[in-house]
Design a protein around this motif. Structure first.
Motif, PDB file in Angstrom:
ATOM      1  N   LEU A 244      19.827  35.313  24.347  1.00 47.06           N
ATOM      2  CA  LEU A 244      19.693  34.295  23.300  1.00 47.06           C
ATOM      3  C   LEU A 244      18.611  34.670  22.294  1.00 47.06           C
ATOM      4  O   LEU A 244      18.768  34.450  21.085  1.00 47.06           O
ATOM      5  N   GLU A 245      17.516  35.258  22.777  1.00 48.09           N
ATOM      6  CA  GLU A 245      16.454  35.729  21.877  1.00 48.09           C
ATOM      7  C   GLU A 245      16.956  36.855  20.988  1.00 48.09           C
ATOM      8  O   GLU A 245      16.684  36.870  19.782  1.00 48.09           O
ATOM      9  N   HIS A 246      17.684  37.816  21.573  1.00 45.33           N
ATOM     10  CA  HIS A 246      18.231  38.943  20.818  1.00 45.33           C
ATOM     11  C   HIS A 246      19.148  38.446  19.698  1.00 45.33           C
ATOM     12  O   HIS A 246      19.196  39.035  18.613  1.00 45.33           O
ATOM     13  N   ALA A 247      19.864  37.368  19.957  1.00 49.15           N
ATOM     14  CA  ALA A 247      20.757  36.781  18.954  1.00 49.15           C
ATOM     15  C   ALA A 247      19.996  35.915  17.952  1.00 49.15           C
ATOM     16  O   ALA A 247      20.580  35.429  16.985  1.00 49.15           O
ATOM     17  N   GLY A 248      18.706  35.702  18.195  1.00 47.93           N
ATOM     18  CA  GLY A 248      17.907  34.883  17.295  1.00 47.93           C
ATOM     19  C   GLY A 248      18.097  33.393  17.495  1.00 47.93           C
ATOM     20  O   GLY A 248      17.652  32.591  16.686  1.00 47.93           O
ATOM     21  N   LEU A 249      18.755  33.019  18.585  1.00 43.92           N
ATOM     22  CA  LEU A 249      19.034  31.603  18.845  1.00 43.92           C
ATOM     23  C   LEU A 249      17.889  30.892  19.556  1.00 43.92           C
ATOM     24  O   LEU A 249      17.843  29.660  19.568  1.00 43.92           O
ATOM     25  N   VAL A 250      17.008  31.665  20.172  1.00 46.61           N
ATOM     26  CA  VAL A 250      15.893  31.101  20.931  1.00 46.61           C
ATOM     27  C   VAL A 250      14.649  31.913  20.607  1.00 46.61           C
ATOM     28  O   VAL A 250      14.704  33.130  20.426  1.00 46.61           O
ATOM     29  N   SER A 251      13.538  31.224  20.522  1.00 49.71           N
ATOM     30  CA  SER A 251      12.254  31.921  20.419  1.00 49.71           C
ATOM     31  C   SER A 251      11.393  31.445  21.581  1.00 49.71           C
ATOM     32  O   SER A 251      11.562  30.346  22.089  1.00 49.71           O
ATOM     33  N   ARG A 252      10.491  32.317  22.002  1.00 44.11           N
ATOM     34  CA  ARG A 252       9.631  32.002  23.143  1.00 44.11           C
ATOM     35  C   ARG A 252       8.187  31.986  22.661  1.00 44.11           C
ATOM     36  O   ARG A 252       7.720  32.911  22.017  1.00 44.11           O
ATOM     37  N   GLY A 253       7.479  30.912  23.016  1.00 43.24           N
ATOM     38  CA  GLY A 253       6.076  30.793  22.666  1.00 43.24           C
ATOM     39  C   GLY A 253       5.196  31.468  23.699  1.00 43.24           C
ATOM     40  O   GLY A 253       5.661  31.905  24.751  1.00 43.24           O
ATOM     41  N   ARG A 254       3.941  31.589  23.383  1.00 46.43           N
ATOM     42  CA  ARG A 254       2.976  32.155  24.330  1.00 46.43           C
ATOM     43  C   ARG A 254       1.764  31.224  24.369  1.00 46.43           C
ATOM     44  O   ARG A 254       0.995  31.148  23.439  1.00 46.43           O
ATOM     45  N   ASP A 255       1.649  30.509  25.466  1.00 41.12           N
ATOM     46  CA  ASP A 255       0.521  29.618  25.676  1.00 41.12           C
ATOM     47  C   ASP A 255       0.075  29.851  27.112  1.00 41.12           C
ATOM     48  O   ASP A 255       0.526  29.177  28.033  1.00 41.12           O
ATOM     49  N   ALA A 256      -0.765  30.864  27.296  1.00 42.02           N
ATOM     50  CA  ALA A 256      -1.185  31.327  28.625  1.00 42.02           C
ATOM     51  C   ALA A 256       0.071  31.704  29.418  1.00 42.02           C
ATOM     52  O   ALA A 256       0.826  32.554  28.996  1.00 42.02           O
ATOM     53  N   GLN A 257       0.289  31.082  30.580  1.00 46.26           N
ATOM     54  CA  GLN A 257       1.468  31.399  31.365  1.00 46.26           C
ATOM     55  C   GLN A 257       2.657  30.530  30.978  1.00 46.26           C
ATOM     56  O   GLN A 257       3.781  30.776  31.405  1.00 46.26           O
ATOM     57  N   TYR A 258       2.412  29.534  30.187  1.00 45.68           N
ATOM     58  CA  TYR A 258       3.469  28.640  29.741  1.00 45.68           C
ATOM     59  C   TYR A 258       4.145  29.266  28.526  1.00 45.68           C
ATOM     60  O   TYR A 258       3.530  29.427  27.484  1.00 45.68           O
ATOM     61  N   ARG A 259       5.400  29.704  28.684  1.00 42.60           N
ATOM     62  CA  ARG A 259       6.147  30.342  27.589  1.00 42.60           C
ATOM     63  C   ARG A 259       7.381  29.507  27.269  1.00 42.60           C
ATOM     64  O   ARG A 259       8.476  29.841  27.682  1.00 42.60           O
ATOM     65  N   PRO A 260       7.214  28.407  26.562  1.00 43.48           N
ATOM     66  CA  PRO A 260       8.365  27.543  26.299  1.00 43.48           C
ATOM     67  C   PRO A 260       9.388  28.223  25.383  1.00 43.48           C
ATOM     68  O   PRO A 260       9.034  28.974  24.478  1.00 43.48           O
ATOM     69  N   ALA A 261      10.639  27.951  25.657  1.00 41.27           N
ATOM     70  CA  ALA A 261      11.728  28.426  24.809  1.00 41.27           C
ATOM     71  C   ALA A 261      12.087  27.299  23.855  1.00 41.27           C
ATOM     72  O   ALA A 261      12.130  26.131  24.237  1.00 41.27           O
ATOM     73  N   THR A 262      12.326  27.646  22.609  1.00 40.87           N
ATOM     74  CA  THR A 262      12.743  26.661  21.614  1.00 40.87           C
ATOM     75  C   THR A 262      13.997  27.158  20.910  1.00 40.87           C
ATOM     76  O   THR A 262      14.236  28.359  20.789  1.00 40.87           O
ATOM     77  N   LEU A 263      14.786  26.224  20.455  1.00 41.46           N
ATOM     78  CA  LEU A 263      16.047  26.513  19.781  1.00 41.46           C
ATOM     79  C   LEU A 263      15.799  26.897  18.331  1.00 41.46           C
ATOM     80  O   LEU A 263      14.991  26.284  17.645  1.00 41.46           O
ATOM     81  N   ASN A 264      16.504  27.917  17.869  1.00 40.23           N
ATOM     82  CA  ASN A 264      16.542  28.274  16.459  1.00 40.23           C
ATOM     83  C   ASN A 264      18.004  28.160  16.045  1.00 40.23           C
ATOM     84  O   ASN A 264      18.824  29.015  16.392  1.00 40.23           O
ATOM     85  N   ALA A 265      18.356  27.116  15.332  1.00 43.30           N
ATOM     86  CA  ALA A 265      19.763  26.834  15.017  1.00 43.30           C
ATOM     87  C   ALA A 265      20.283  27.580  13.794  1.00 43.30           C
ATOM     88  O   ALA A 265      21.470  27.527  13.502  1.00 43.30           O
ATOM     89  N   ARG A 266      19.426  28.313  13.101  1.00 46.94           N
ATOM     90  CA  ARG A 266      19.869  28.999  11.882  1.00 46.94           C
ATOM     91  C   ARG A 266      21.077  29.912  12.119  1.00 46.94           C
ATOM     92  O   ARG A 266      22.046  29.857  11.366  1.00 46.94           O
ATOM     93  N   PRO A 267      21.076  30.760  13.176  1.00 45.17           N
ATOM     94  CA  PRO A 267      22.266  31.588  13.412  1.00 45.17           C
ATOM     95  C   PRO A 267      23.516  30.758  13.729  1.00 45.17           C
ATOM     96  O   PRO A 267      24.634  31.169  13.415  1.00 45.17           O
TER      97      PRO A 267
END
Length: 130
Positions: A54-77
């Motif tokens: 999903l990240e490779h397709a640009g549909l999801v991005s992953r944050g970096r907050d210490a060990q917490y790496r939330p995934a968020t939706l990117n609806a543009r694609p």
């Protein structure tokens, strides 16, 4: 080597029902791998692999907050894929309209009285019954 275009990556990512379910979950907000894995009978590693696609397709991005790496939706694609599919809406509408016209014409022909071999309509004369 041929490079994949964005639309191909989007459709490839959407081809899997687990990835579609992950995207659906992300419409409600950011989520961790553990939160995304909860409804599935699969390991965190398996969910992480889906997230990488999903990240490779640009549909999801992953944050970096210490060990917490939330995934968020990117609806543009998804919007680009929707536009591409929408380009075919006129084709399908026209095709269905033509089929409807054809079926209506056939139905009207079926409502016509039968004709004899010469092409003239044939009617049976009613005879009174005694």
């Amino acid at each position: 080597m041929m490079t994949e275009d964005q639309l191909s990556r989007t459709f490839a990512a959407l081809a899997d029902p687990t990835r579609r379910a992950i995207l659906s979950r992300l419409t409600t907000g950011a989520a961790t791998v553990g939160e995304l894995a909860a409804p599935f009978a699969m390991t965190f590693a398996a969910v992480s692999k889906h997230l990488r696609v999903l990240e490779h397709a640009g549909l999801v991005s992953r944050g970096r907050d210490a060990q917490y790496r939330p995934a968020t939706l990117n609806a543009r694609p998804l919007a680009a894929a929707s536009r591409w599919i929408g380009d075919y809406a006129r084709f399908w509408t026209d095709s269905v309209g033509a089929l409807d016209d054809y079926l209506n014409a056939l139905q009207q022909l079926g409502d016509q009285p039968p004709s004899d071999a010469s092409g003239h309509e044939s009617y049976e004369k009613e005879t009174p019954h005694d």
